[in-house]
Each structure stands twice: as structure tokens, then as C-alpha cells.
Motif scaffolding. Structure first.
Motif, PDB file in Angstrom:
ATOM      1  N   TRP A  46     -10.315 -42.555 -32.424  1.00  0.00           N
ATOM      2  CA  TRP A  46      -9.329 -41.983 -33.350  1.00  0.00           C
ATOM      3  C   TRP A  46      -9.759 -40.597 -33.827  1.00  0.00           C
ATOM      4  O   TRP A  46      -8.932 -39.703 -33.998  1.00  0.00           O
ATOM      5  CB  TRP A  46      -9.094 -42.903 -34.538  1.00  0.00           C
ATOM      6  CG  TRP A  46      -8.129 -44.013 -34.205  1.00  0.00           C
ATOM      7  CD1 TRP A  46      -8.410 -45.324 -34.050  1.00  0.00           C
ATOM      8  CD2 TRP A  46      -6.729 -43.878 -33.961  1.00  0.00           C
ATOM      9  NE1 TRP A  46      -7.281 -46.025 -33.723  1.00  0.00           N
ATOM     10  CE2 TRP A  46      -6.229 -45.153 -33.670  1.00  0.00           C
ATOM     11  CE3 TRP A  46      -5.850 -42.798 -33.949  1.00  0.00           C
ATOM     12  CZ2 TRP A  46      -4.890 -45.382 -33.369  1.00  0.00           C
ATOM     13  CZ3 TRP A  46      -4.501 -43.032 -33.660  1.00  0.00           C
ATOM     14  CH2 TRP A  46      -4.045 -44.314 -33.373  1.00  0.00           C
ATOM     15  N   ARG A  47     -11.081 -40.408 -34.062  1.00  0.00           N
ATOM     16  CA  ARG A  47     -11.560 -39.074 -34.457  1.00  0.00           C
ATOM     17  C   ARG A  47     -11.286 -38.057 -33.365  1.00  0.00           C
ATOM     18  O   ARG A  47     -10.853 -36.935 -33.631  1.00  0.00           O
ATOM     19  CB  ARG A  47     -13.068 -39.114 -34.774  1.00  0.00           C
ATOM     20  CG  ARG A  47     -13.394 -39.636 -36.148  1.00  0.00           C
ATOM     21  CD  ARG A  47     -14.851 -39.374 -36.512  1.00  0.00           C
ATOM     22  NE  ARG A  47     -15.786 -39.998 -35.590  1.00  0.00           N
ATOM     23  CZ  ARG A  47     -16.199 -41.252 -35.663  1.00  0.00           C
ATOM     24  NH1 ARG A  47     -15.766 -42.033 -36.633  1.00  0.00           N
ATOM     25  NH2 ARG A  47     -17.062 -41.726 -34.788  1.00  0.00           N
ATOM     26  N   ASN A  48     -11.503 -38.453 -32.120  1.00  0.00           N
ATOM     27  CA  ASN A  48     -11.233 -37.552 -30.998  1.00  0.00           C
ATOM     28  C   ASN A  48      -9.739 -37.256 -30.888  1.00  0.00           C
ATOM     29  O   ASN A  48      -9.343 -36.107 -30.651  1.00  0.00           O
ATOM     30  CB  ASN A  48     -11.764 -38.151 -29.695  1.00  0.00           C
ATOM     31  CG  ASN A  48     -11.765 -37.148 -28.570  1.00  0.00           C
ATOM     32  OD1 ASN A  48     -12.068 -35.981 -28.777  1.00  0.00           O
ATOM     33  ND2 ASN A  48     -11.429 -37.607 -27.382  1.00  0.00           N
ATOM     34  N   ALA A  90      -7.595 -37.298 -33.344  1.00  0.00           N
ATOM     35  CA  ALA A  90      -7.253 -36.419 -34.471  1.00  0.00           C
ATOM     36  C   ALA A  90      -7.686 -34.987 -34.182  1.00  0.00           C
ATOM     37  O   ALA A  90      -6.962 -34.034 -34.498  1.00  0.00           O
ATOM     38  CB  ALA A  90      -7.918 -36.922 -35.750  1.00  0.00           C
ATOM     39  N   ARG A  91      -8.854 -34.827 -33.558  1.00  0.00           N
ATOM     40  CA  ARG A  91      -9.326 -33.481 -33.206  1.00  0.00           C
ATOM     41  C   ARG A  91      -8.349 -32.806 -32.239  1.00  0.00           C
ATOM     42  O   ARG A  91      -8.004 -31.634 -32.401  1.00  0.00           O
ATOM     43  CB  ARG A  91     -10.721 -33.578 -32.574  1.00  0.00           C
ATOM     44  CG  ARG A  91     -11.365 -32.239 -32.264  1.00  0.00           C
ATOM     45  CD  ARG A  91     -12.674 -32.399 -31.502  1.00  0.00           C
ATOM     46  NE  ARG A  91     -12.556 -33.175 -30.263  1.00  0.00           N
ATOM     47  CZ  ARG A  91     -12.064 -32.704 -29.120  1.00  0.00           C
ATOM     48  NH1 ARG A  91     -11.622 -31.461 -29.050  1.00  0.00           N
ATOM     49  NH2 ARG A  91     -12.003 -33.451 -28.045  1.00  0.00           N
ATOM     50  N   VAL A 115      -5.103 -33.511 -31.859  1.00  0.00           N
ATOM     51  CA  VAL A 115      -3.842 -33.244 -32.558  1.00  0.00           C
ATOM     52  C   VAL A 115      -3.984 -32.015 -33.453  1.00  0.00           C
ATOM     53  O   VAL A 115      -3.093 -31.156 -33.486  1.00  0.00           O
ATOM     54  CB  VAL A 115      -3.396 -34.481 -33.369  1.00  0.00           C
ATOM     55  CG1 VAL A 115      -2.251 -34.143 -34.302  1.00  0.00           C
ATOM     56  CG2 VAL A 115      -2.995 -35.603 -32.414  1.00  0.00           C
ATOM     57  N   HIS A 116      -5.111 -31.899 -34.149  1.00  0.00           N
ATOM     58  CA  HIS A 116      -5.329 -30.731 -35.001  1.00  0.00           C
ATOM     59  C   HIS A 116      -5.405 -29.454 -34.168  1.00  0.00           C
ATOM     60  O   HIS A 116      -4.885 -28.412 -34.581  1.00  0.00           O
ATOM     61  CB  HIS A 116      -6.598 -30.900 -35.839  1.00  0.00           C
ATOM     62  CG  HIS A 116      -6.422 -31.848 -36.971  1.00  0.00           C
ATOM     63  ND1 HIS A 116      -5.885 -31.481 -38.179  1.00  0.00           N
ATOM     64  CD2 HIS A 116      -6.704 -33.172 -37.069  1.00  0.00           C
ATOM     65  CE1 HIS A 116      -5.847 -32.527 -38.980  1.00  0.00           C
ATOM     66  NE2 HIS A 116      -6.334 -33.569 -38.325  1.00  0.00           N
ATOM     67  N   ALA A 117      -6.034 -29.540 -33.004  1.00  0.00           N
ATOM     68  CA  ALA A 117      -6.107 -28.367 -32.130  1.00  0.00           C
ATOM     69  C   ALA A 117      -4.722 -27.993 -31.624  1.00  0.00           C
ATOM     70  O   ALA A 117      -4.379 -26.807 -31.552  1.00  0.00           O
ATOM     71  CB  ALA A 117      -7.050 -28.642 -30.958  1.00  0.00           C
ATOM     72  N   ALA A 132      -1.983 -28.492 -33.175  1.00  0.00           N
ATOM     73  CA  ALA A 132      -1.207 -27.965 -34.295  1.00  0.00           C
ATOM     74  C   ALA A 132      -1.382 -26.454 -34.426  1.00  0.00           C
ATOM     75  O   ALA A 132      -0.509 -25.767 -34.957  1.00  0.00           O
ATOM     76  CB  ALA A 132      -1.616 -28.646 -35.589  1.00  0.00           C
ATOM     77  N   ASN A 133      -2.483 -25.919 -33.917  1.00  0.00           N
ATOM     78  CA  ASN A 133      -2.740 -24.479 -33.979  1.00  0.00           C
ATOM     79  C   ASN A 133      -2.168 -23.718 -32.795  1.00  0.00           C
ATOM     80  O   ASN A 133      -2.234 -22.492 -32.758  1.00  0.00           O
ATOM     81  CB  ASN A 133      -4.246 -24.219 -34.073  1.00  0.00           C
ATOM     82  CG  ASN A 133      -4.820 -24.739 -35.366  1.00  0.00           C
ATOM     83  OD1 ASN A 133      -4.153 -24.727 -36.393  1.00  0.00           O
ATOM     84  ND2 ASN A 133      -6.054 -25.213 -35.321  1.00  0.00           N
TER      85      ASN A 133
END
Length: 103
Positions: free
Chosen positions: A72-74, A76-77, A79-81, A83-84
Motif C-alpha cells: 500500500w505504501r508503494n 500511495a507513492r 499515486v502521489h507521483a 498526481a504531480n
């Protein structure tokens, strides 16, 4: 049928409680020693076995939870990337601005 600690010959001529008896399953050699345990020894063994089993289940669940958390952390990483990353419309606007600035 419960295990019989006192060996008595069955119909097949094999004492009950020994491998090959029709009244009991055949046990591997290390497990045959369990047949000689007294009631209190067997209860102590069973409680220890159950405790180890439960501890193993708990450890397995913890490892599975840790693995899922890492996944899940991966995610999220990623998805956050993403988003940019600019959208298609934003990229088109940048291209128009850049193309117009050169002229």
C-alpha cells in the motif's frame, strides 16, 4: 476411537495403539511417543503445541499485514507521483505558451 494406552490385541492381532492397528491411525515414529504420555503430560504437550500454533498464526498474520502495508505504501507513492504529472490539457497549454513565445 480414542487412543488406547494399554496395548490389547484387536481382531487383527495387532495391539491397539501400535502402527498397523485398524482402530488407530498409523503414526510416524516420533508421534508414537505421545501414546505413552500420561493424561497430565498429554495435556501439557497439547497446551504447548496449541500455544506454539497460535504464536505461529499470529506471526504469519503480522508478516502478511507488514507485506500488505509495504504494498500500500508503494501504491500511495505511485499515486502521489502521478498526481504531480500534468494533465493533457495542462501540457497542451504549456506547448501553446512555449510555441507562442518562440515566434
Amino acid at each position: 476411537m480414542p487412543y488406547m494406552r494399554n496395548a490389547t490385541a484387536g481382531n487383527d492381532g495387532v495391539p491397539e495403539g501400535q502402527a498397523g492397528s485398524r482402530s488407530e491411525p498409523s503414526l510416524p515414529a516420533p508421534n508414537r511417543a505421545l501414546l505413552a504420555y500420561s493424561g497430565a503430560e498429554f495435556v501439557a504437550f497439547s497446551e504447548g503445541y496449541a500455544s506454539g500454533y497460535v504464536a505461529g498464526m499470529d506471526r504469519g498474520r503480522q508478516l502478511a499485514d507488514d507485506e500488505a502495508a509495504a504494498l500500500w505504501r508503494n501504491a500511495a507513492r505511485i499515486v502521489h507521483a502521478l498526481a504531480n504529472v500534468p494533465t493533457h490539457d495542462e501540457l497542451e497549454a504549456i506547448r501553446r505558451d512555449y510555441s507562442g513565445a518562440e515566434q
